[in-house]
Design an enzyme around this catalytic site. Structure first.
Site, PDB file in Angstrom:
ATOM      1  N   ARG A  34       0.803  -1.431  -0.045  1.00 41.82           N
ATOM      2  CA  ARG A  34       0.564   0.169   0.062  1.00 41.82           C
ATOM      3  C   ARG A  34       1.071   0.951   0.489  1.00 41.82           C
ATOM      4  NH1 ARG A  34      -4.834  -1.881   3.908  1.00 41.82           N
ATOM      5  NH2 ARG A  34      -6.022  -3.039   2.404  1.00 41.82           N
ATOM      6  N   LYS A 195     -19.919 -16.485  -0.016  1.00 40.52           N
ATOM      7  CA  LYS A 195     -21.050 -16.209   0.163  1.00 40.52           C
ATOM      8  C   LYS A 195     -21.629 -15.418  -1.232  1.00 40.52           C
ATOM      9  CE  LYS A 195     -20.908 -14.964   4.260  1.00 40.52           C
ATOM     10  NZ  LYS A 195     -21.126 -13.999   5.055  1.00 40.52           N
ATOM     11  N   GLY A 348      -9.815  -8.903  -1.515  1.00 43.19           N
ATOM     12  CA  GLY A 348      -8.057  -9.616  -0.829  1.00 43.19           C
ATOM     13  C   GLY A 348      -8.722 -11.093  -0.658  1.00 43.19           C
ATOM     14  N   GLY A 371     -13.555  -3.605   0.222  1.00 43.69           N
ATOM     15  CA  GLY A 371     -14.653  -2.547  -0.164  1.00 43.69           C
ATOM     16  C   GLY A 371     -15.005  -1.744  -0.476  1.00 43.69           C
TER      17      GLY A 371
HETATM   18  P1  ADP Z   1     -12.514 -12.404  -2.236  1.00 40.72           P
HETATM   19  O1  ADP Z   1     -11.697 -11.759  -0.351  1.00 40.72           O
HETATM   20  O2  ADP Z   1     -11.559 -12.104  -3.368  1.00 40.72           O
HETATM   21  O3  ADP Z   1     -13.678 -11.466  -1.859  1.00 40.72           O
HETATM   22  P2  ADP Z   1     -14.124 -14.232  -0.475  1.00 40.72           P
HETATM   23  O4  ADP Z   1     -13.096 -13.741   0.745  1.00 40.72           O
HETATM   24  O5  ADP Z   1     -15.481 -13.739  -1.405  1.00 40.72           O
HETATM   25  O6  ADP Z   1     -13.136 -13.515  -1.903  1.00 40.72           O
HETATM   26  O7  ADP Z   1     -13.625 -15.490  -1.018  1.00 40.72           O
HETATM   27  C1  ADP Z   1     -12.850 -16.126  -0.680  1.00 40.72           C
HETATM   28  C2  ADP Z   1     -13.401 -17.808   0.760  1.00 40.72           C
HETATM   29  O8  ADP Z   1     -14.160 -18.679  -0.311  1.00 40.72           O
HETATM   30  C3  ADP Z   1     -11.516 -18.111   0.858  1.00 40.72           C
HETATM   31  O9  ADP Z   1     -11.418 -18.726   2.362  1.00 40.72           O
HETATM   32  C4  ADP Z   1     -12.021 -19.754   0.500  1.00 40.72           C
HETATM   33  O10 ADP Z   1     -12.108 -20.898   1.079  1.00 40.72           O
HETATM   34  C5  ADP Z   1     -13.512 -19.764  -0.060  1.00 40.72           C
HETATM   35  N1  ADP Z   1     -14.576 -20.445  -1.054  1.00 40.72           N
HETATM   36  C6  ADP Z   1     -13.757 -20.408  -1.986  1.00 40.72           C
HETATM   37  N2  ADP Z   1     -15.459 -21.270  -2.749  1.00 40.72           N
HETATM   38  C7  ADP Z   1     -15.445 -22.753  -1.640  1.00 40.72           C
HETATM   39  C8  ADP Z   1     -16.197 -23.642  -1.070  1.00 40.72           C
HETATM   40  N3  ADP Z   1     -15.965 -24.610  -2.370  1.00 40.72           N
HETATM   41  N4  ADP Z   1     -16.528 -24.154   0.184  1.00 40.72           N
HETATM   42  C9  ADP Z   1     -15.723 -23.256   0.826  1.00 40.72           C
HETATM   43  N5  ADP Z   1     -15.070 -21.840   1.343  1.00 40.72           N
HETATM   44  C10 ADP Z   1     -14.611 -21.425  -0.114  1.00 40.72           C
HETATM   45 MG    MG Z   2     -12.206 -12.306   1.568  1.00 45.46          MG
END
Ligand code: ADP
Ligand code: MG
Length: 393
Positions: A34, A195, A348, A371
């Site tokens: 950063r 999610k 992230g 965010g």
């Molecule tokens: P980002 O930070 O890139 O926006 P997210 O925080 O939405 O991504 O998602 C990442 C998380 O989702 C990781 O911790 C990963 O382990 C989890 N994840 C992805 N696919 C699955 C799955 N099929 N079952 C359980 N956890 C999952």
């Molecule tokens: Mg995340």
């Protein structure tokens, strides 16, 4: 909105909001990404012989002075990057800080102490904003990562400055993320992660903008279940099944190609030492979880991606932190990195994955916002951008 480049800043005192909210370990900066991201703006202003006053928050002191969240280690690291001494003011407002600002030589840099030591920062308090505005003549926002927050150093302060500009980092984020409005086509969204609920706004906003959506990660499970298939013990959001069906219907109505995984890597749980093999989407056993996309899905997604001219990716394809369930995310990261297309990444975990694979230079752009990246893709106007637009200059 005006940006810093092309502006004459010579002799001016510039208050720059940077995002130096870096991870610390044992009182030292653990990751300087950063800080590095702000260097182009700082060098640009220094070259013009401006006086630079930098302000940032660090961690969550919640309006109290906490010595362990001082920006001292950050000032020190920035100093070693720029090859100069960077003093730290004892506070971000007040007479003593003012005196240090007045004592700056042209081309000099002063770091202010943690903005969030004052409750007024997060409350966007007007008195605090006014005090802060006294630390410079021109305001520059180069902190994309906090531009979705209506805080004093992002929004309130602009009401008291006669000139407000976006920094070079902010400009780059703005330019890349704005491609969403007028993309080279085909335009493909890759959405994964934990999610549906946290990505719902993005899916809904981009439905009428993309040509195709590729869905992976745990959020795919909710769509698979919504289509009437069993997902075993997989992570699923039962309260969103109707919403998932609605999104798929909308995609169909709008002629957006909506791709779900056709096969999965199975496992006992995200932390299992090994996988339990691959199965087609119709065949997830009752006692197992879908923890990654399978090889047939990678081939399918690859075909769609190879036709794309613009790709936006947020969210890993599986529980990538654990090796047995990382292959799908790795494959997609490699495929997207090799495309002759504009490739934009945010989030992230997705960012961490790409850095782990050392593919960061093979993407067109990796957003520094978490965010703020998501809110931008949700179609929201970021308060930091709005404040710059509304500043009379
Ligand atoms: P980002 O930070 O890139 O926006 P997210 O925080 O939405 O991504 O998602 C990442 C998380 O989702 C990781 O911790 C990963 O382990 C989890 N994840 C992805 N696919 C699955 C799955 N099929 N079952 C359980 N956890 C999952
Ligand atoms: Mg995340």
């Amino acid at each position: 909105m005006k940006f810093i480049d092309g502006m004459d800043l010579s002799g001016k005192t510039i208050l720059v909001r940077v995002d130096f909210n870096v991870p610390l370990k044992d009182g030292r900066v653990q990751d300087e990404t950063r800080i590095q991201a702000s260097i182009p703006t700082l060098k640009y202003a220094m070259k013009q012989n401006a006086r630079l006053v930098l302000c940032s928050h660090l961690g969550k002191p919640k309006g109290r002075k906490m010595p362990e969240l001082s920006l001292a280690p950050v000032a020190e690291r920035l100093g070693s990057i720029l090859g100069m001494n960077i003093p730290l003011a004892p506070d971000c407002i007040g007479e003593q800080t003012r005196e240090m600002v007045n004592g700056l030589e042209s081309g000099g840099v002063l770091m202010l102490e943690n903005l969030r030591f004052h409750p007024g920062e997060e409350k966007n308090d007007d008195d605090f904003s006014k005090e802060l505005s006294r630390m410079g003549e021109v305001y520059v926002n180069d902190a994309f990562g906090v531009s979705h927050r209506a805080h004093a150093s992002v929004v309130g302060v602009t009401r008291h400055m006669s000139s407000c500009l976006g920094g070079l980092l902010l400009k780059k984020e703005w330019e890349y993320l704005s491609k969403v409005g007028d993309p080279a086509r085909p335009f493909v969204l890759i959405a994964g992660g934990a999610k549906v609920s946290s990505k719902l706004g993005v899916l809904e906003n981009l439905l009428d903008k993309v040509d195709a959506m590729l869905i992976g990660g745990a959020m795919a499970n909710t769509f698979i279940k919504a289509n009437g298939y069993s997902v075993g013990t997989s992570r699923v959001e039962d309260d969103l099944l109707d919403k998932a069906r609605e999104i798929m219907q909308k995609a169909m109505d709008m002629n957006v190609q909506f791709y779900l995984p056709v096969d999965f890597m199975l496992g006992q749980g995200p932390d299992a030492e090994s996988g339990e093999g691959v199965c087609p989407f119709q065949g997830i056993p009752a006692h197992l979880m879908a923890l990654d996309i399978g090889p047939a899905t990678c081939t399918l997604f690859s075909e769609v991606l190879h036709r794309a001219k613009t790709v936006i990716w947020n969210g890993p394809m599986g529980a990538f932190e654990n090796r047995p369930f990382s292959q799908g995310s790795r494959n997609i990261a490699e495929i997207a990195a090799g495309l002759q297309a504009t490739t934009i990444v945010g989030g992230g975990d997705t960012d961490a994955l790409i850095h782990e694979l050392k593919l960061q230079d093979k993407y067109s752009f990796i957003s520094t916002g978490g965010g703020s990246f998501m809110e931008f893709l949700e179609g929201k106007t970021l308060p930091g951008f709005k404040a710059l637009e509304e500043c009379i200059n």
